[in-house]
Design a protein around this motif. Sequence first.
Motif, PDB file in Angstrom:
ATOM      1  N   PHE A 201      10.235   6.765   0.296  1.00 32.03           N
ATOM      2  CA  PHE A 201      11.685   6.594   0.326  1.00 32.03           C
ATOM      3  C   PHE A 201      12.234   6.696   1.742  1.00 32.03           C
ATOM      4  O   PHE A 201      13.316   6.164   2.031  1.00 32.03           O
ATOM      5  CB  PHE A 201      12.364   7.651  -0.559  1.00 32.03           C
ATOM      6  N   ALA A 202      11.521   7.397   2.626  1.00 30.96           N
ATOM      7  CA  ALA A 202      11.955   7.502   4.016  1.00 30.96           C
ATOM      8  C   ALA A 202      11.402   6.362   4.867  1.00 30.96           C
ATOM      9  O   ALA A 202      12.070   5.883   5.788  1.00 30.96           O
ATOM     10  CB  ALA A 202      11.518   8.849   4.598  1.00 30.96           C
ATOM     11  N   ILE A 203      10.189   5.935   4.568  1.00 31.66           N
ATOM     12  CA  ILE A 203       9.563   4.883   5.374  1.00 31.66           C
ATOM     13  C   ILE A 203      10.322   3.561   5.244  1.00 31.66           C
ATOM     14  O   ILE A 203      10.591   2.882   6.246  1.00 31.66           O
ATOM     15  CB  ILE A 203       8.091   4.697   4.966  1.00 31.66           C
ATOM     16  N   LEU A 204      10.674   3.191   4.036  1.00 33.09           N
ATOM     17  CA  LEU A 204      11.236   1.856   3.804  1.00 33.09           C
ATOM     18  C   LEU A 204      12.581   1.626   4.493  1.00 33.09           C
ATOM     19  O   LEU A 204      12.761   0.597   5.153  1.00 33.09           O
ATOM     20  CB  LEU A 204      11.338   1.596   2.301  1.00 33.09           C
ATOM     21  N   PRO A 205      13.574   2.536   4.394  1.00 29.91           N
ATOM     22  CA  PRO A 205      14.842   2.249   5.107  1.00 29.91           C
ATOM     23  C   PRO A 205      14.691   2.256   6.619  1.00 29.91           C
ATOM     24  O   PRO A 205      15.365   1.486   7.315  1.00 29.91           O
ATOM     25  CB  PRO A 205      15.772   3.374   4.631  1.00 29.91           C
ATOM     26  N   ILE A 206      13.819   3.112   7.154  1.00 29.94           N
ATOM     27  CA  ILE A 206      13.595   3.107   8.602  1.00 29.94           C
ATOM     28  C   ILE A 206      12.931   1.797   9.024  1.00 29.94           C
ATOM     29  O   ILE A 206      13.273   1.210  10.051  1.00 29.94           O
ATOM     30  CB  ILE A 206      12.740   4.322   9.009  1.00 29.94           C
ATOM     31  N   PHE A 207      11.980   1.333   8.225  1.00 32.36           N
ATOM     32  CA  PHE A 207      11.318   0.061   8.518  1.00 32.36           C
ATOM     33  C   PHE A 207      12.316  -1.087   8.529  1.00 32.36           C
ATOM     34  O   PHE A 207      12.279  -1.951   9.424  1.00 32.36           O
ATOM     35  CB  PHE A 207      10.221  -0.189   7.477  1.00 32.36           C
TER      36      PHE A 207
ATOM     37  N   LEU B 200       4.832  13.698 -12.024  1.00 34.52           N
ATOM     38  CA  LEU B 200       4.256  14.945 -12.525  1.00 34.52           C
ATOM     39  C   LEU B 200       2.769  15.033 -12.206  1.00 34.52           C
ATOM     40  O   LEU B 200       2.268  16.102 -11.820  1.00 34.52           O
ATOM     41  CB  LEU B 200       4.480  15.040 -14.038  1.00 34.52           C
ATOM     42  N   ILE B 201       2.054  13.917 -12.319  1.00 34.66           N
ATOM     43  CA  ILE B 201       0.621  13.910 -12.009  1.00 34.66           C
ATOM     44  C   ILE B 201       0.403  14.184 -10.530  1.00 34.66           C
ATOM     45  O   ILE B 201      -0.516  14.927 -10.148  1.00 34.66           O
ATOM     46  CB  ILE B 201      -0.008  12.567 -12.415  1.00 34.66           C
ATOM     47  N   ARG B 202       1.244  13.601  -9.670  1.00 33.74           N
ATOM     48  CA  ARG B 202       1.105  13.832  -8.232  1.00 33.74           C
ATOM     49  C   ARG B 202       1.337  15.299  -7.881  1.00 33.74           C
ATOM     50  O   ARG B 202       0.664  15.865  -7.019  1.00 33.74           O
ATOM     51  CB  ARG B 202       2.077  12.937  -7.465  1.00 33.74           C
ATOM     52  N   VAL B 203       2.284  15.942  -8.560  1.00 34.99           N
ATOM     53  CA  VAL B 203       2.530  17.368  -8.321  1.00 34.99           C
ATOM     54  C   VAL B 203       1.331  18.194  -8.769  1.00 34.99           C
ATOM     55  O   VAL B 203       0.906  19.133  -8.077  1.00 34.99           O
ATOM     56  CB  VAL B 203       3.815  17.814  -9.047  1.00 34.99           C
TER      57      VAL B 203
ATOM     58  N   LEU C 212       0.825  -1.206   0.000  1.00 36.29           N
ATOM     59  CA  LEU C 212       0.000   0.000   0.000  1.00 36.29           C
ATOM     60  C   LEU C 212       0.863   1.262   0.000  1.00 36.29           C
ATOM     61  O   LEU C 212       0.498   2.275  -0.614  1.00 36.29           O
ATOM     62  CB  LEU C 212      -0.926  -0.003   1.217  1.00 36.29           C
ATOM     63  N   ILE C 213       2.003   1.207   0.676  1.00 37.49           N
ATOM     64  CA  ILE C 213       2.891   2.363   0.726  1.00 37.49           C
ATOM     65  C   ILE C 213       3.449   2.690  -0.652  1.00 37.49           C
ATOM     66  O   ILE C 213       3.683   3.865  -0.986  1.00 37.49           O
ATOM     67  CB  ILE C 213       4.029   2.102   1.736  1.00 37.49           C
ATOM     68  N   THR C 214       3.653   1.669  -1.478  1.00 38.12           N
ATOM     69  CA  THR C 214       4.230   1.888  -2.805  1.00 38.12           C
ATOM     70  C   THR C 214       3.196   2.281  -3.855  1.00 38.12           C
ATOM     71  O   THR C 214       3.562   2.555  -4.997  1.00 38.12           O
ATOM     72  CB  THR C 214       4.962   0.626  -3.282  1.00 38.12           C
ATOM     73  N   ILE C 215       1.910   2.326  -3.492  1.00 41.23           N
ATOM     74  CA  ILE C 215       0.874   2.665  -4.471  1.00 41.23           C
ATOM     75  C   ILE C 215       1.099   4.024  -5.133  1.00 41.23           C
ATOM     76  O   ILE C 215       0.847   4.173  -6.340  1.00 41.23           O
ATOM     77  CB  ILE C 215      -0.525   2.578  -3.819  1.00 41.23           C
ATOM     78  N   PRO C 216       1.546   5.075  -4.391  1.00 42.45           N
ATOM     79  CA  PRO C 216       1.786   6.355  -5.082  1.00 42.45           C
ATOM     80  C   PRO C 216       2.720   6.267  -6.273  1.00 42.45           C
ATOM     81  O   PRO C 216       2.629   7.077  -7.201  1.00 42.45           O
ATOM     82  CB  PRO C 216       2.391   7.233  -3.963  1.00 42.45           C
ATOM     83  N   PHE C 217       3.630   5.278  -6.276  1.00 43.15           N
ATOM     84  CA  PHE C 217       4.547   5.136  -7.399  1.00 43.15           C
ATOM     85  C   PHE C 217       3.845   4.621  -8.654  1.00 43.15           C
ATOM     86  O   PHE C 217       4.454   4.585  -9.728  1.00 43.15           O
ATOM     87  CB  PHE C 217       5.689   4.184  -7.031  1.00 43.15           C
ATOM     88  N   TRP C 218       2.595   4.227  -8.539  1.00 46.20           N
ATOM     89  CA  TRP C 218       1.860   3.766  -9.714  1.00 46.20           C
ATOM     90  C   TRP C 218       1.520   4.925 -10.643  1.00 46.20           C
ATOM     91  O   TRP C 218       1.210   4.697 -11.816  1.00 46.20           O
ATOM     92  CB  TRP C 218       0.574   3.061  -9.287  1.00 46.20           C
TER      93      TRP C 218
ATOM     94  N   THR D 187       7.225  22.391   0.263  1.00 43.77           N
ATOM     95  CA  THR D 187       7.641  21.413   1.268  1.00 43.77           C
ATOM     96  C   THR D 187       6.627  20.277   1.383  1.00 43.77           C
ATOM     97  O   THR D 187       7.003  19.098   1.418  1.00 43.77           O
ATOM     98  CB  THR D 187       7.809  22.103   2.628  1.00 43.77           C
ATOM     99  N   ALA D 188       5.344  20.619   1.437  1.00 45.52           N
ATOM    100  CA  ALA D 188       4.306  19.589   1.566  1.00 45.52           C
ATOM    101  C   ALA D 188       4.294  18.667   0.354  1.00 45.52           C
ATOM    102  O   ALA D 188       4.165  17.441   0.488  1.00 45.52           O
ATOM    103  CB  ALA D 188       2.943  20.252   1.739  1.00 45.52           C
ATOM    104  N   THR D 189       4.431  19.239  -0.832  1.00 49.57           N
ATOM    105  CA  THR D 189       4.411  18.431  -2.056  1.00 49.57           C
ATOM    106  C   THR D 189       5.587  17.472  -2.112  1.00 49.57           C
ATOM    107  O   THR D 189       5.437  16.278  -2.404  1.00 49.57           O
ATOM    108  CB  THR D 189       4.411  19.343  -3.286  1.00 49.57           C
ATOM    109  N   LEU D 190       6.785  17.981  -1.825  1.00 52.15           N
ATOM    110  CA  LEU D 190       7.973  17.128  -1.872  1.00 52.15           C
ATOM    111  C   LEU D 190       7.961  16.093  -0.751  1.00 52.15           C
ATOM    112  O   LEU D 190       8.394  14.953  -0.953  1.00 52.15           O
ATOM    113  CB  LEU D 190       9.231  17.994  -1.775  1.00 52.15           C
ATOM    114  N   ALA D 191       7.463  16.472   0.426  1.00 51.68           N
ATOM    115  CA  ALA D 191       7.393  15.512   1.534  1.00 51.68           C
ATOM    116  C   ALA D 191       6.467  14.357   1.191  1.00 51.68           C
ATOM    117  O   ALA D 191       6.762  13.195   1.508  1.00 51.68           O
ATOM    118  CB  ALA D 191       6.925  16.218   2.811  1.00 51.68           C
ATOM    119  N   HIS D 192       5.349  14.654   0.554  1.00 48.17           N
ATOM    120  CA  HIS D 192       4.436  13.585   0.133  1.00 48.17           C
ATOM    121  C   HIS D 192       5.084  12.699  -0.923  1.00 48.17           C
ATOM    122  O   HIS D 192       4.953  11.473  -0.893  1.00 48.17           O
ATOM    123  CB  HIS D 192       3.145  14.197  -0.413  1.00 48.17           C
TER     124      HIS D 192
END
Length: 299
Positions: A180-186, A124-127, A114-120, A170-175
Amino acid sequence: MAQSGLNRLRHSEAANGLLLVSPTAIYAILLLAGPLLTIFAYSFFKDGYLTVIREFTFGNYLATWQDPIFRAILLRSLLVSGLVTLATVVLAFPVAYFLSFQVSPARKSLWLFLITIPFWTSYLIRVFLWKVILGYNGVINSGLKSLGIMGDGRLIEDPLQMLNTVGAITATLAHAYAPFAILPIFVALEKIDRSLLEAGQDLGETKLRTFARVTLPLAMPGVVAAVLIVFIPTIGDYVTPELIGGGKMPMVANMIQAQLLPLDNKPLGSAIAISAMAVVALISVGFVLMNRRYLRGAK
């Protein structure tokens, strides 16, 4: 003699390993190192009218660092990237902690999926979606108006101006960089021996002190990786400052693009790019050295 040496080389694990990674290494050299070396070489050339004069000079670097506009934009880029990194890692850590300690092992794969769904969807569309959300007549302002919070005589009279601000970028880039931050911490949290946490609590430590003295230090390699993974690419982001910032808050990547394309000054644009990369490299190496005791402890 030569035949025996060749046989030993053929059966060597190191040689087989190099042979295995050689296609990837060659690909990386051609598509990554090649362009970087080209930009590095161009930064020492002179600019001519619609051409590049291949004469060695340090003038591009002098012009870069003497330009107050470059220094101001580089400082803004570092500030925005730092804010994005801080927001992303602070928000990613609780998610990674929840996945590692609260979610059952049978469901962890589903949550990671579910975390990787945004990469679908395209970056550019997300921005663009964030532009719709934060726009003058966007989702947030329309929602406030429909709730009766915004309007004449209301708590908020005029629509909120959220685009073209550091907060919006900041909000756009953080989203965009949150996974990329969740996975290495996990991954770092998953490597922690749970018996260490149980031992801390058996010795009378509270859960909060156990987290601060055991969990967080052991998870620091993942935090360091997350910081680097987010900080390095966001400082060179071009799309978000252009679309969300409206071109009014350019970052260093926008300055490089302006020099390379509209102004057609490839040597100066290359010098700006190399200078920015050098600053980012120094900051990244310094951050790693500051946290080397955590990284040594993870080995």
